[in-house]
Design an enzyme around this catalytic site. Sequence first.
Site, mmCIF file in Angstrom:
data_model
loop_
_atom_site.group_PDB
_atom_site.id
_atom_site.type_symbol
_atom_site.label_atom_id
_atom_site.label_comp_id
_atom_site.label_asym_id
_atom_site.label_seq_id
_atom_site.Cartn_x
_atom_site.Cartn_y
_atom_site.Cartn_z
ATOM 1 N N CYS A 148 0.794 -1.239 0.000
ATOM 2 C CA CYS A 148 0.000 0.000 0.000
ATOM 3 C C CYS A 148 0.825 1.286 0.000
ATOM 4 O O CYS A 148 0.331 2.325 -0.468
ATOM 5 C CB CYS A 148 -0.979 -0.016 1.174
ATOM 6 S SG CYS A 148 -0.245 -0.534 2.720
ATOM 7 N N HIS A 195 -1.834 6.971 3.080
ATOM 8 C CA HIS A 195 -0.388 6.941 3.303
ATOM 9 C C HIS A 195 0.232 8.153 2.595
ATOM 10 O O HIS A 195 0.020 8.356 1.388
ATOM 11 C CB HIS A 195 0.224 5.665 2.713
ATOM 12 C CG HIS A 195 -0.095 4.414 3.494
ATOM 13 N ND1 HIS A 195 -0.744 4.417 4.702
ATOM 14 C CD2 HIS A 195 0.198 3.107 3.234
ATOM 15 C CE1 HIS A 195 -0.860 3.169 5.156
ATOM 16 N NE2 HIS A 195 -0.304 2.354 4.271
HETATM 17 N N1 LIG Z 1 -4.675 -4.613 6.187
HETATM 18 C C1 LIG Z 1 -4.205 -3.943 5.146
HETATM 19 O O1 LIG Z 1 -4.398 -2.735 4.996
HETATM 20 C C2 LIG Z 1 -3.456 -4.664 4.071
HETATM 21 C C3 LIG Z 1 -2.996 -3.909 3.019
HETATM 22 C C4 LIG Z 1 -2.371 -4.561 1.977
HETATM 23 C C5 LIG Z 1 -2.207 -5.922 2.020
HETATM 24 N N2 LIG Z 1 -2.651 -6.657 3.052
HETATM 25 C C6 LIG Z 1 -2.517 -8.119 2.986
HETATM 26 O O2 LIG Z 1 -3.819 -8.677 2.762
HETATM 27 C C7 LIG Z 1 -3.945 -9.926 3.443
HETATM 28 C C8 LIG Z 1 -5.109 -9.885 4.411
HETATM 29 O O3 LIG Z 1 -4.889 -8.873 5.402
HETATM 30 P P1 LIG Z 1 -6.036 -8.490 6.431
HETATM 31 O O4 LIG Z 1 -5.563 -7.291 7.182
HETATM 32 O O5 LIG Z 1 -7.351 -8.437 5.745
HETATM 33 O O6 LIG Z 1 -6.018 -9.760 7.434
HETATM 34 P P2 LIG Z 1 -7.208 -10.333 8.347
HETATM 35 O O7 LIG Z 1 -8.192 -9.272 8.683
HETATM 36 O O8 LIG Z 1 -6.539 -11.057 9.462
HETATM 37 O O9 LIG Z 1 -7.970 -11.402 7.400
HETATM 38 C C9 LIG Z 1 -7.351 -12.590 7.025
HETATM 39 C C10 LIG Z 1 -8.300 -13.413 6.185
HETATM 40 O O10 LIG Z 1 -7.635 -14.654 5.876
HETATM 41 C C11 LIG Z 1 -8.482 -15.730 6.308
HETATM 42 N N3 LIG Z 1 -7.656 -16.850 6.782
HETATM 43 C C12 LIG Z 1 -6.874 -16.910 7.879
HETATM 44 N N4 LIG Z 1 -6.327 -18.142 7.997
HETATM 45 C C13 LIG Z 1 -6.796 -18.866 6.948
HETATM 46 C C14 LIG Z 1 -6.613 -20.209 6.536
HETATM 47 N N5 LIG Z 1 -5.850 -21.065 7.227
HETATM 48 N N6 LIG Z 1 -7.254 -20.630 5.423
HETATM 49 C C15 LIG Z 1 -8.047 -19.778 4.729
HETATM 50 N N7 LIG Z 1 -8.256 -18.496 5.059
HETATM 51 C C16 LIG Z 1 -7.627 -18.042 6.172
HETATM 52 C C17 LIG Z 1 -9.303 -15.169 7.437
HETATM 53 O O11 LIG Z 1 -10.473 -15.958 7.624
HETATM 54 P P3 LIG Z 1 -11.221 -16.050 9.072
HETATM 55 O O12 LIG Z 1 -12.010 -14.783 9.218
HETATM 56 O O13 LIG Z 1 -12.088 -17.247 8.894
HETATM 57 O O14 LIG Z 1 -10.163 -16.209 10.094
HETATM 58 C C18 LIG Z 1 -9.610 -13.780 6.878
HETATM 59 O O15 LIG Z 1 -10.652 -13.858 5.935
HETATM 60 C C19 LIG Z 1 -2.601 -10.173 4.111
HETATM 61 O O16 LIG Z 1 -1.828 -10.988 3.260
HETATM 62 C C20 LIG Z 1 -2.008 -8.784 4.241
HETATM 63 O O17 LIG Z 1 -0.598 -8.817 4.265
HETATM 64 C C21 LIG Z 1 -3.291 -6.041 4.097
#
Ligand SMILES: NC(=O)c1ccc[n+]([C@@H]2O[C@H](COP(=O)([O-])OP(=O)(O)OC[C@H]3O[C@@H](n4cnc5c(N)ncnc54)[C@H](OP(=O)(O)O)[C@@H]3O)[C@@H](O)[C@H]2O)c1
Length: 350
Positions: A150, A242
Site C-alpha cells: 500500500c 499513506h
Molecule cells: N490490512 C491492510 O491494509 C493490508 C494492506 C495490503 C495488504 N494486506 C494483505 O492482505 C492480506 C489480508 O490482510 P487483512 O488485514 O485483511 O487480514 P485479516 O483481517 O486477518 O484477514 C485474514 C483473512 O484470511 C483468512 N484466513 C486466515 N487463515 C486462513 C486459513 N488457514 N485458510 C483460509 N483463510 C484463512 C481469514 O479468515 P477467518 O475470518 O475465517 O479467520 C480472513 O478472511 C494479508 O496478506 C495482508 O498482508 C493487508
Amino acid sequence: MNPAKIPVGVLGATGMVGQHFVKFLEGHPWFELTWAGASDRSSGKRYVDATSWRLNGTMPEGVRSLIVEDCKPGNAPRLLFSATDASVATEIEQAFAQAGHVVVSNSRNHRMDPDVPLLIPEVNPDHLKVIPHQQRKRGWKGQITTNPNCSTIVLAMALAPLKKFGIKQVVATTMQAISGAGYPGVASMDINANVIPFIGGEEEKMQQETQKILGDYTGDTIRSLAAQVSAHCNRVPVVDGHTVTVSVAFEQKPSLEEIIAALQDFRSLPQERKLPSAPPQPIIYLSEKDRPQPRRDVERERGMTVFVGRLRECPVLGYKFIALGHNTIRGAAGAAVLNAELMYSEGLLD
Ligand SMILES: NC(=O)c1ccc[n+]([C@@H]2O[C@H](COP(=O)([O-])OP(=O)(O)OC[C@H]3O[C@@H](n4cnc5c(N)ncnc54)[C@H](OP(=O)(O)O)[C@@H]3O)[C@@H](O)[C@H]2O)c1
C-alpha cells in the site's frame, strides 16, 4: 446472479482487506461477487454471521447470506481476488492457480516472483506478458497477478511519469495510516499522539517492489529498474491515507514545469479504455503550499487517484515532493479490482 456479469470470489473475504473487496465490488458494472472463502473458523456460516463488519456503512445486502466456503478449489468462480492471511496465501493461491483459476492477489507472498506481474495498470501493463511464461514454467492452467504494497503503490505511481527523465536515486519517507495495519492494528496506547518509526518488512518491500514495478519486461521475466531506492517507514495517527515524502535524482535535469506537466498529463491504458475503476486522472498535482493532506484529500476520486504536491528543488538529490494515496483502496482492494479490469480488457479472463 446477473448472467450478464462475470462471477467473482474473494479468498479471505471475512478479513479486513476482504471486507474492502466486498465493499468495492458492490454495484460493479462487470463483476458480481458470488463466492466468499475464509478459514475453517468461518466456513459453513453465512457471511453475515462469520464476519465482524469493520468498515463505514453497512454490509452490502447481496453478500450477507452467502455461505462462506473453505479456501479450496472446487466450486469457486474462475476469477478470484485474494486477501488471505499471508501465512497461508502461498499454498492457497498456488492451489487455485494450479486448478485453473485467475488469482488477483493483494497478499505479499508472490509479489517478487520474477514470473508474477506486480501490476499497476497505469504503470506497467506490459508486465502481464509474463503470464504465459508463468503458466509454462509452473504447469498451471490458471495464473497469479499481484498488486503492490500500500505504500509502494503511492511512490511507484508518482515516479512512473518521471521515469523518462532517468531516475537514478530515490529517498522516500512514509507517514502511514493505522488502517494499513489491519484490525485491530496498532494498540491505541501506542499510536495516539505518537509516531512509530518501524513497520516490519515495509522498507524492504517499498525498495524492491518499486524497482520491479518500474522495471522492464524482457521476454520471460521482469528486470528491475537499476535506480537506488531507500525507504523510511513510519506509522502515524492517521486513519486512512499513506503520505510519502520523496527526494529524487534524475539523469537529466528537467525543469519544475516539465515535472509538473509529466505528472498532470500522465494517462495510460485504463484511462484510454475507460476501465470502470480507473480514475480519469491517475495523478493530480495540487498547487496549494500545504497539500495534499490525508483528511482533506484522500477520499477524493473514489480513493483511486494519487495526489502530489510541494514539488521543489532538493539540495541533495535535485527535486523533492510529497505524494498521498488511499492505502486500503488504491493500495489494496481498488488496486486489485483495477488489475482484473485490465486483465479482462486484455482478454486474459477468456
Ligand atoms: N490490512 C491492510 O491494509 C493490508 C494492506 C495490503 C495488504 N494486506 C494483505 O492482505 C492480506 C489480508 O490482510 P487483512 O488485514 O485483511 O487480514 P485479516 O483481517 O486477518 O484477514 C485474514 C483473512 O484470511 C483468512 N484466513 C486466515 N487463515 C486462513 C486459513 N488457514 N485458510 C483460509 N483463510 C484463512 C481469514 O479468515 P477467518 O475470518 O475465517 O479467520 C480472513 O478472511 C494479508 O496478506 C495482508 O498482508 C493487508
